[in-house]
Design a protein around this motif. Structure first.
Motif, mmCIF file in Angstrom:
data_model
loop_
_atom_site.group_PDB
_atom_site.id
_atom_site.type_symbol
_atom_site.label_atom_id
_atom_site.label_comp_id
_atom_site.label_asym_id
_atom_site.label_seq_id
_atom_site.Cartn_x
_atom_site.Cartn_y
_atom_site.Cartn_z
ATOM 1 N N VAL A 1 0.860 -1.180 0.000
ATOM 2 C CA VAL A 1 0.000 0.000 0.000
ATOM 3 C C VAL A 1 0.904 1.241 0.000
ATOM 4 N N THR A 2 0.394 2.321 -0.572
ATOM 5 C CA THR A 2 1.140 3.571 -0.651
ATOM 6 C C THR A 2 0.401 4.653 0.121
ATOM 7 N N SER A 3 1.138 5.395 0.920
ATOM 8 C CA SER A 3 0.536 6.445 1.741
ATOM 9 C C SER A 3 0.141 7.653 0.911
ATOM 10 N N ALA A 4 -0.627 8.522 1.536
ATOM 11 C CA ALA A 4 -0.835 9.848 0.981
ATOM 12 C C ALA A 4 0.481 10.623 1.074
ATOM 13 N N ALA A 5 0.587 11.673 0.299
ATOM 14 C CA ALA A 5 1.828 12.459 0.272
ATOM 15 C C ALA A 5 1.872 13.433 1.440
ATOM 16 N N ALA A 6 3.058 13.576 2.020
ATOM 17 C CA ALA A 6 3.330 14.603 3.025
ATOM 18 C C ALA A 6 4.317 15.592 2.420
ATOM 19 N N THR A 7 4.019 16.867 2.537
ATOM 20 C CA THR A 7 4.881 17.903 1.965
ATOM 21 C C THR A 7 5.853 18.407 3.018
ATOM 22 N N VAL A 8 7.129 18.389 2.676
ATOM 23 C CA VAL A 8 8.169 18.951 3.539
ATOM 24 C C VAL A 8 8.584 20.294 2.951
ATOM 25 N N THR A 9 8.414 21.354 3.741
ATOM 26 C CA THR A 9 8.814 22.703 3.352
ATOM 27 C C THR A 9 10.005 23.114 4.195
ATOM 28 N N VAL A 10 11.095 23.517 3.535
ATOM 29 C CA VAL A 10 12.313 23.935 4.241
ATOM 30 C C VAL A 10 12.482 25.435 4.045
ATOM 31 N N LEU A 11 12.461 26.184 5.148
ATOM 32 C CA LEU A 11 12.569 27.632 5.095
ATOM 33 C C LEU A 11 14.030 28.065 5.180
ATOM 34 N N THR A 12 14.487 28.784 4.173
ATOM 35 C CA THR A 12 15.833 29.350 4.197
ATOM 36 C C THR A 12 15.855 30.504 5.207
ATOM 37 N N PRO A 13 17.045 31.006 5.557
ATOM 38 C CA PRO A 13 17.081 32.190 6.425
ATOM 39 C C PRO A 13 16.274 33.360 5.861
ATOM 40 N N SER A 14 16.307 33.567 4.543
ATOM 41 C CA SER A 14 15.505 34.633 3.932
ATOM 42 C C SER A 14 14.017 34.379 4.137
ATOM 43 N N ASP A 15 13.592 33.142 3.939
ATOM 44 C CA ASP A 15 12.189 32.780 4.145
ATOM 45 C C ASP A 15 11.771 33.072 5.584
ATOM 46 N N GLN A 16 12.634 32.687 6.523
ATOM 47 C CA GLN A 16 12.321 32.902 7.932
ATOM 48 C C GLN A 16 12.168 34.386 8.240
ATOM 49 N N TRP A 17 13.031 35.215 7.644
ATOM 50 C CA TRP A 17 12.959 36.666 7.840
ATOM 51 C C TRP A 17 11.642 37.206 7.287
ATOM 52 N N ARG A 18 11.230 36.737 6.114
ATOM 53 C CA ARG A 18 9.963 37.209 5.541
ATOM 54 C C ARG A 18 8.774 36.785 6.408
ATOM 55 N N VAL A 19 8.803 35.566 6.915
ATOM 56 C CA VAL A 19 7.716 35.112 7.787
ATOM 57 C C VAL A 19 7.625 36.007 9.017
ATOM 58 N N THR A 20 8.774 36.350 9.590
ATOM 59 C CA THR A 20 8.799 37.203 10.782
ATOM 60 C C THR A 20 8.208 38.576 10.501
ATOM 61 N N HIS A 21 8.563 39.164 9.351
ATOM 62 C CA HIS A 21 8.178 40.558 9.094
ATOM 63 C C HIS A 21 6.917 40.714 8.246
ATOM 64 N N PHE A 22 6.587 39.684 7.450
ATOM 65 C CA PHE A 22 5.443 39.810 6.548
ATOM 66 C C PHE A 22 4.420 38.676 6.689
ATOM 67 N N GLY A 23 4.734 37.668 7.494
ATOM 68 C CA GLY A 23 3.773 36.601 7.744
ATOM 69 C C GLY A 23 3.739 35.508 6.711
#
Length: 205
Positions: A72-94
């Motif tokens: 049997v094969t599972s449903a897909a799980a998405t792995v998102t990896v946030l770069t330092p730039s991504d983390q900065w945008r999340v902090t300041h822009f959500g």
């Protein structure tokens, strides 16, 4: 039978991820994990791990579970990896997307410093910042540019360029004196005898 599917996860670059599916049935089992259609890992235990996760490891993960009754094969799980730039945008822009007010070239606070430079210098992109650049003249009469770097901006490269006319710029006319985790300092190689200018250049490798 899979009774609990692997769960999507968001992790900061360098963090660790554990993916697992719960199942019901009779062993023994084999587990084959795939990132998209590419084999990732396999064995006799359900979990798989991403240690020191990097952006290249982001994607959709599934597991194939096999026993005597079949596969049997599972449903897909998405792995998102946030770069330092991504983390900065999340902090300041959500959000991590490099779009709209959060885009590198945007200047949401209207202070003349675009987001990429705000990130590079560790300033607030949503509040007007006075000039973060330090310009001085050394004992030999050469211009020196000094800035405080954002220690978290490990995904950027810092350089300087010099010009005599604000049209033609060259990094070959500059000597970098300091480029560590907190400070960037560069000196113009030409002594001040006419107009000379230095500028900071920040890029993504």
């Amino acid at each position: 039978q899979i009774i609990a599917q692997p769960v999507s996860v968001t992790v900061n670059q360098g963090g660790n991820v554990r993916l697992e599916a719960e199942f019901f049935g009779s062993g023994p089992y084999t587990f084959m994990w795939y990132r998209g259609s590419t084999f990732y890992s396999g064995g006799s235990q359900s979990p798989t791990y991403l240690f020191n996760a990097q952006p290249a490891q982001a994607g959709s993960y599934t597991v194939q579970i096999t026993n005597a009754a079949g596969t049997v094969t599972s449903a897909a799980a998405t792995v998102t990896v946030l770069t330092p730039s991504d983390q900065w945008r999340v902090t300041h822009f959500g959000a991590a997307a490099n779009t709209g007010h959060a885009a590198d070239a945007a200047d949401p606070d209207g202070d003349g410093i675009v987001n990429l430079l705000e990130y590079a210098l560790g300033t607030n992109p949503n509040a007007v910042t006075s000039s973060p650049y330090g310009l001085s003249v050394d004992g030999d009469g050469r211009l020196v540019l000094s800035v405080t770097k954002n220690p978290a901006a490990t995904d950027l490269q810092y350089a300087a360029q010099a010009s005599g006319d604000l049209v033609t710029w060259s990094s070959g006319d500059v000597t970098v004196l300091t480029n560590d985790g907190t400070t960037f300092t560069a000196r113009d190689n030409a002594a001040i005898g006419s107009r000379r200018f230095l500028r900071l250049v920040v890029t993504r490798p």
